[in-house]
Scaffold this motif. Structure first.
Motif, PDB file in Angstrom:
ATOM      1  N   GLU A  86     -81.921  26.492  -1.886  1.00 50.99           N
ATOM      2  CA  GLU A  86     -81.590  27.402  -0.788  1.00 50.99           C
ATOM      3  C   GLU A  86     -81.049  28.709  -1.385  1.00 50.99           C
ATOM      4  O   GLU A  86     -80.041  28.689  -2.093  1.00 50.99           O
ATOM      5  CB  GLU A  86     -80.525  26.733   0.099  1.00 50.99           C
ATOM      6  CG  GLU A  86     -79.972  27.600   1.201  1.00 50.99           C
ATOM      7  CD  GLU A  86     -80.855  27.635   2.438  1.00 50.99           C
ATOM      8  OE1 GLU A  86     -81.849  26.879   2.494  1.00 50.99           O
ATOM      9  OE2 GLU A  86     -80.548  28.428   3.334  1.00 50.99           O
ATOM     10  N   PRO A  87     -81.726  29.835  -1.137  1.00 51.70           N
ATOM     11  CA  PRO A  87     -81.269  31.080  -1.747  1.00 51.70           C
ATOM     12  C   PRO A  87     -79.767  31.325  -1.540  1.00 51.70           C
ATOM     13  O   PRO A  87     -79.249  31.153  -0.441  1.00 51.70           O
ATOM     14  CB  PRO A  87     -82.120  32.141  -1.053  1.00 51.70           C
ATOM     15  CG  PRO A  87     -83.407  31.420  -0.783  1.00 51.70           C
ATOM     16  CD  PRO A  87     -82.991  30.029  -0.401  1.00 51.70           C
ATOM     17  N   GLY A  88     -79.102  31.694  -2.613  1.00 46.57           N
ATOM     18  CA  GLY A  88     -77.660  31.930  -2.573  1.00 46.57           C
ATOM     19  C   GLY A  88     -76.855  30.712  -2.987  1.00 46.57           C
ATOM     20  O   GLY A  88     -75.639  30.786  -3.132  1.00 46.57           O
ATOM     21  N   THR A  89     -77.521  29.587  -3.191  1.00 46.98           N
ATOM     22  CA  THR A  89     -76.812  28.338  -3.498  1.00 46.98           C
ATOM     23  C   THR A  89     -77.037  27.955  -4.951  1.00 46.98           C
ATOM     24  O   THR A  89     -78.176  27.799  -5.384  1.00 46.98           O
ATOM     25  CB  THR A  89     -77.329  27.205  -2.577  1.00 46.98           C
ATOM     26  OG1 THR A  89     -77.403  27.692  -1.250  1.00 46.98           O
ATOM     27  CG2 THR A  89     -76.407  26.007  -2.640  1.00 46.98           C
ATOM     28  N   PHE A  90     -75.940  27.816  -5.696  1.00 45.74           N
ATOM     29  CA  PHE A  90     -76.067  27.416  -7.112  1.00 45.74           C
ATOM     30  C   PHE A  90     -74.912  26.548  -7.536  1.00 45.74           C
ATOM     31  O   PHE A  90     -74.564  26.479  -8.694  1.00 45.74           O
ATOM     32  CB  PHE A  90     -76.207  28.657  -8.005  1.00 45.74           C
ATOM     33  CG  PHE A  90     -75.178  29.742  -7.762  1.00 45.74           C
ATOM     34  CD1 PHE A  90     -75.336  30.636  -6.704  1.00 45.74           C
ATOM     35  CD2 PHE A  90     -74.072  29.881  -8.575  1.00 45.74           C
ATOM     36  CE1 PHE A  90     -74.395  31.643  -6.483  1.00 45.74           C
ATOM     37  CE2 PHE A  90     -73.125  30.885  -8.362  1.00 45.74           C
ATOM     38  CZ  PHE A  90     -73.292  31.762  -7.309  1.00 45.74           C
ATOM     39  N   HIS A  93     -76.099  23.225  -9.491  1.00 43.87           N
ATOM     40  CA  HIS A  93     -76.445  23.686 -10.837  1.00 43.87           C
ATOM     41  C   HIS A  93     -75.189  23.677 -11.713  1.00 43.87           C
ATOM     42  O   HIS A  93     -75.150  23.082 -12.796  1.00 43.87           O
ATOM     43  CB  HIS A  93     -77.015  25.112 -10.704  1.00 43.87           C
ATOM     44  CG  HIS A  93     -77.578  25.687 -11.969  1.00 43.87           C
ATOM     45  ND1 HIS A  93     -78.346  26.811 -11.981  1.00 43.87           N
ATOM     46  CD2 HIS A  93     -77.473  25.326 -13.251  1.00 43.87           C
ATOM     47  CE1 HIS A  93     -78.696  27.107 -13.227  1.00 43.87           C
ATOM     48  NE2 HIS A  93     -78.182  26.216 -14.012  1.00 43.87           N
ATOM     49  N   ALA A 243     -70.748  32.015  -4.629  1.00 41.49           N
ATOM     50  CA  ALA A 243     -70.713  33.363  -4.064  1.00 41.49           C
ATOM     51  C   ALA A 243     -71.508  34.332  -4.930  1.00 41.49           C
ATOM     52  O   ALA A 243     -71.435  34.289  -6.156  1.00 41.49           O
ATOM     53  CB  ALA A 243     -69.265  33.841  -3.946  1.00 41.49           C
ATOM     54  N   CYS A 244     -72.283  35.188  -4.257  1.00 46.06           N
ATOM     55  CA  CYS A 244     -73.101  36.143  -5.003  1.00 46.06           C
ATOM     56  C   CYS A 244     -73.303  37.413  -4.187  1.00 46.06           C
ATOM     57  O   CYS A 244     -72.859  37.505  -3.049  1.00 46.06           O
ATOM     58  CB  CYS A 244     -74.458  35.517  -5.331  1.00 46.06           C
ATOM     59  SG  CYS A 244     -75.419  35.100  -3.877  1.00 46.06           S
ATOM     60  N   GLY A 245     -73.973  38.366  -4.782  1.00 51.00           N
ATOM     61  CA  GLY A 245     -74.225  39.637  -4.092  1.00 51.00           C
ATOM     62  C   GLY A 245     -73.248  40.698  -4.561  1.00 51.00           C
ATOM     63  O   GLY A 245     -72.842  40.709  -5.718  1.00 51.00           O
ATOM     64  N   HIS A 246     -72.879  41.574  -3.617  1.00 48.17           N
ATOM     65  CA  HIS A 246     -72.062  42.744  -3.972  1.00 48.17           C
ATOM     66  C   HIS A 246     -70.568  42.421  -4.025  1.00 48.17           C
ATOM     67  O   HIS A 246     -69.786  42.920  -3.220  1.00 48.17           O
ATOM     68  CB  HIS A 246     -72.318  43.868  -2.962  1.00 48.17           C
ATOM     69  CG  HIS A 246     -73.747  44.339  -2.962  1.00 48.17           C
ATOM     70  ND1 HIS A 246     -74.430  44.661  -1.819  1.00 48.17           N
ATOM     71  CD2 HIS A 246     -74.627  44.520  -3.967  1.00 48.17           C
ATOM     72  CE1 HIS A 246     -75.670  45.038  -2.120  1.00 48.17           C
ATOM     73  NE2 HIS A 246     -75.810  44.947  -3.418  1.00 48.17           N
ATOM     74  N   PRO A 250     -68.649  37.117  -8.812  1.00 48.65           N
ATOM     75  CA  PRO A 250     -69.564  36.074  -8.345  1.00 48.65           C
ATOM     76  C   PRO A 250     -69.314  34.780  -9.125  1.00 48.65           C
ATOM     77  O   PRO A 250     -68.799  34.810 -10.236  1.00 48.65           O
ATOM     78  CB  PRO A 250     -70.949  36.648  -8.675  1.00 48.65           C
ATOM     79  CG  PRO A 250     -70.727  37.700  -9.689  1.00 48.65           C
ATOM     80  CD  PRO A 250     -69.327  38.197  -9.524  1.00 48.65           C
ATOM     81  N   GLY A 251     -69.666  33.657  -8.519  1.00 52.93           N
ATOM     82  CA  GLY A 251     -69.488  32.382  -9.208  1.00 52.93           C
ATOM     83  C   GLY A 251     -69.296  31.231  -8.235  1.00 52.93           C
ATOM     84  O   GLY A 251     -69.438  31.396  -7.023  1.00 52.93           O
ATOM     85  N   ILE A 331     -73.539  34.808   0.510  1.00 54.70           N
ATOM     86  CA  ILE A 331     -74.208  36.027   0.037  1.00 54.70           C
ATOM     87  C   ILE A 331     -73.563  37.248   0.691  1.00 54.70           C
ATOM     88  O   ILE A 331     -73.575  37.379   1.921  1.00 54.70           O
ATOM     89  CB  ILE A 331     -75.720  35.995   0.382  1.00 54.70           C
ATOM     90  CG1 ILE A 331     -76.357  34.684  -0.111  1.00 54.70           C
ATOM     91  CG2 ILE A 331     -76.437  37.207  -0.207  1.00 54.70           C
ATOM     92  CD1 ILE A 331     -77.753  34.431   0.439  1.00 54.70           C
ATOM     93  N   MET A 333     -73.113  41.323   1.305  1.00 57.99           N
ATOM     94  CA  MET A 333     -73.864  42.585   1.255  1.00 57.99           C
ATOM     95  C   MET A 333     -72.959  43.761   1.592  1.00 57.99           C
ATOM     96  O   MET A 333     -72.214  43.707   2.573  1.00 57.99           O
ATOM     97  CB  MET A 333     -75.028  42.517   2.245  1.00 57.99           C
ATOM     98  CG  MET A 333     -76.146  41.605   1.767  1.00 57.99           C
ATOM     99  SD  MET A 333     -77.272  41.140   3.086  1.00 57.99           S
ATOM    100  CE  MET A 333     -76.455  39.680   3.681  1.00 57.99           C
ATOM    101  N   THR A 337     -76.706  48.190   1.821  1.00 57.71           N
ATOM    102  CA  THR A 337     -77.831  47.247   1.960  1.00 57.71           C
ATOM    103  C   THR A 337     -78.666  47.547   3.202  1.00 57.71           C
ATOM    104  O   THR A 337     -78.112  47.726   4.291  1.00 57.71           O
ATOM    105  CB  THR A 337     -77.302  45.797   2.071  1.00 57.71           C
ATOM    106  OG1 THR A 337     -76.355  45.582   1.037  1.00 57.71           O
ATOM    107  CG2 THR A 337     -78.435  44.786   1.989  1.00 57.71           C
TER     108      THR A 337
END
Lengths: 433, 177
Positions: A86-90, A93, A243-246, A250-251, A331, A333, A337
């Motif tokens: 799912e985009p934004g999900t890591f 991992h 958490a990612c993006g602007h 992030p992490g 995510i 923004m 954006t």
């Protein structure tokens, strides 16, 4: 708010190795369960804990386990869903990378609870480097008697294997995952029958997310009641938020459920605020398929209450003014954006990932992408905006699996909250951002 | 770019395939299809030709069509010849927010090919991929089984130079990393 269940001790050198993990209390939960608890006791503790599926749907784990069909002698399976796409999900991992033995300990406990003697970790094919880490940990668990025949001298046996996918978002859906594991195209199955009755090779199967399974050892060690004390209301325990993006930091963060979103975004302990001192424009809080929220609604509910990182608080306001915790893919923004371009990107993604089985999703995602493309590139018409929302409406609820909703919700929610931005694109015949 | 090669696994690889098949119940050897396809792609030049797919079908006692339909479903399998080094660039939302488009157009200009194409010397292929689940390090690329995060144009230039100098081949059997 510092409460570490999943990421405790991960900075210890060699924590991914059996000896270090064991020295710091690893596999104690397996000993406890095997020596003092029946499989039913394990299920009861998980029910008491209030743990909900961390892959996105949030279904109570103990209840899911109790559905497994025990009426026949057919083999049962536990499948660990490590097909994080799912985009934004890591978060999964990161969890596997940092804490592979915790996942294995959770798999042993969950399999024991279900009466499963075989379990597979279904991981995304891009992650063979993580498989190496997992296979080393699995081998260590076998060597030390926590996997294999007669675990700890009991009559319970469990074999655990890793299985790669081939790069398809849809295989994170339970029944598509089963199809892929059976060596087929990842087309989701019609339900019922549910996997708990008829899953892998037609046998009773439970599929749980990595993070869900990794939460089980703590619950067995400390009891379901103790776990339920962590968090807020029906959102018990901790949650990994990726958490990612602007943002400045992030992490992956392990938070106690109930942490205010505002604190999460702006505190230096967490994301450290928006990058380059820009203003927050919008957040997709639970992976790309959940409704987007503009800055004011992600920080506060429509009633003016602080928005919290919990299942209930994030969904407060329903589709109109709320969103969902989902997978915890957060995510962010900033004001620079272009929301239309962002939506075009995700819609292209869902078009690419639609398995093609159900026509509303197969055709609808194509049309939505095309219309968004012409709006973004200055060829849109005013009535395209309603047409988009209309197509999304007709996908929702009309497909075998939730990919339909995953593609439709971003479209509907983005139009709902940012309609004027679409109108500006049409009026100006271009993107001004 | 793909020299004539006999389509047969080594004894060592065949033993690996037997071991993988043993992970599934008797008669369910079809479950080994995705793992074996990953191995076949790595061992036969980074892509799956029809003869390679037929070979995999014969190994697992499947009809060729059972292999074709699977290969064409999953995005990691290449059905056309590729370069020695495939650079996979994530283009989904979070990477896009953090500048993936710039990395893509920089590479297209540098290698003088479009995404999806291979350089005439057969050295590099550019492949756009969807979310690699490493968004905290966006923009992210993958080469072989390695992830590289926080990509910039300068970092990309340095990597390309290294790949060229060291003749890096990205397709390696993932079970013997």
């Amino acid at each position: 708010m510092e409460k570490k269940i999943l990421l405790a001790n991960i900075e210890t050198p060699d924590f991914g190795r059996f000896d270090t993990f064991r020295k710091l209390g690893g596999y104690v939960a397996v000993e406890k369960a095997m020596k003092t608890m029946t499989s039913g006791n394990v299920v009861d503790e998980v029910k008491k804990s209030g743990l909900r599926g961390r892959g996105g749907a949030g279904f109570p784990t103990g209840m899911k386990w109790s559905f497994i069909d025990k009426s026949t002698n057919n083999p049962r399976y536990l499948l660990c869903n490590a097909d994080e796409s799912e985009p934004g999900t890591f978060k999964d991992h990161y969890l596997i990378l940092k804490n592979p033995h915790l996942l294995i300990e959770g798999i042993i406990l969950s399999s024991y609870a279900l009466g499963a003697n075989t379990s597979y970790i279904f991981f995304r094919g891009e992650w063979f480097y993580l498989m190496k880490i997992l296979e080393q940990a699995i081998e260590e668990a076998y060597t030390n008697g926590f996997l294999g025949k007669n675990i700890l001298g009991t009559n319970y046996s469990l074999d655990l294997y890793c299985h790669p996918s081939g790069g398809a978002y849809i295989c994170g859906e339970e029944t598509a995952l089963i199809e892929a594991l059976e060596g087929k195209r990842g087309n989701p199955r019609s339900k019922p029958p549910f996997p708990a009755v008829k899953g892998l090779y037609g046998n009773p199967t439970v599929i749980n997310n990595v993070e869900t399974i990794a939460s089980i050892p703590w619950i067995i060690n400390h009891g379901g009641d103790e776990y339920a004390k962590i968090g807020i209301g029906k959102s018990t325990g901790t949650k990994l938020i990726s958490a990612c993006g602007h943002i400045n930091k992030p992490g992956v963060y392990e938070i106690e459920m109930g942490l205010p979103v505002k604190e999460f975004i702006y505190s230096d302990e967490y994301l450290g605020g928006i990058k380059n001192g820009k203003k927050l424009k919008a957040v997709i809080a639970g992976g790309s398929s959940v409704p987007i929220l503009p800055a004011d609604l992600i920080l506060k509910t429509s009633k003016g209450e602080p928005r919290l990182l919990s299942y209930e608080s994030l969904s407060d306001g329903g589709f109109e003014t709320g969103t969902m915790l989902g997978s915890g893919g957060f995510i962010v923004m900033d004001e620079t954006t272009c929301i239309v371009h962002s939506l075009l990107n995700y819609t292209r993604f869902y078009h690419h990932e639609s398995c093609g089985q159900c026509s509303p999703c197969r055709e609808g995602t194509v049309w939505m992408e095309k219309i968004l493309h012409r709006i973004e590139y200055g060829e849109g018409k005013m009535n395209d905006i309603n047409l988009l929302a209309d197509i999304a409406k007709h996908i929702e609820g009309n497909t075998i699996c939730p990919l339909g909703e995953a593609a439709a919700w971003p479209v509907r929610s983005t139009i709902l909250h940012f309609r004027e931005e679409f109108e500006e694109h049409v009026k100006n015949k271009k993107c001004n951002i | 770019m793909n020299v004539e090669q006999k389509i047969i696994f080594s004894e060592q690889t065949l033993a690996l395939v037997r071991k993988i098949v043993s992970h599934y119940p008797d008669g369910k050897q079809k479950s080994a299809l995705l793992p074996v396809l990953h191995i076949a792609q790595a061992e036969f030049g980074g892509w799956l030709s029809v003869p390679v797919m037929d070979y995999v079908a014969s190994l697992l006692n499947l009809l060729p069509v059972e292999v074709y339909e699977v290969v064409t479903f999953y995005s990691m399998f290449n059905t056309k010849p590729v370069g020695n080094c495939i650079i996979e660039i994530c283009r989904t939302g979070p990477c896009w927010l953090c500048g993936a488009d710039e990395i893509i157009s920089h590479l297209e200009n540098k290698l003088k090919i479009k995404a999806g194409e291979t350089t005439p010397d057969g050295r590099f292929t550019l492949k756009l991929v969807e979310c690699l689940a490493d968004c905290g390090n966006a923009p992210v690329i993958q080469v072989g089984w390695d992830y590289y995060g926080n990509m910039s144009k300068a970092k990309m230039d340095e990597m390309i130079e290294n790949f060229e100098k060291n003749h890096v081949v990205s397709h390696k059997n993932p079970y013997v990393l």
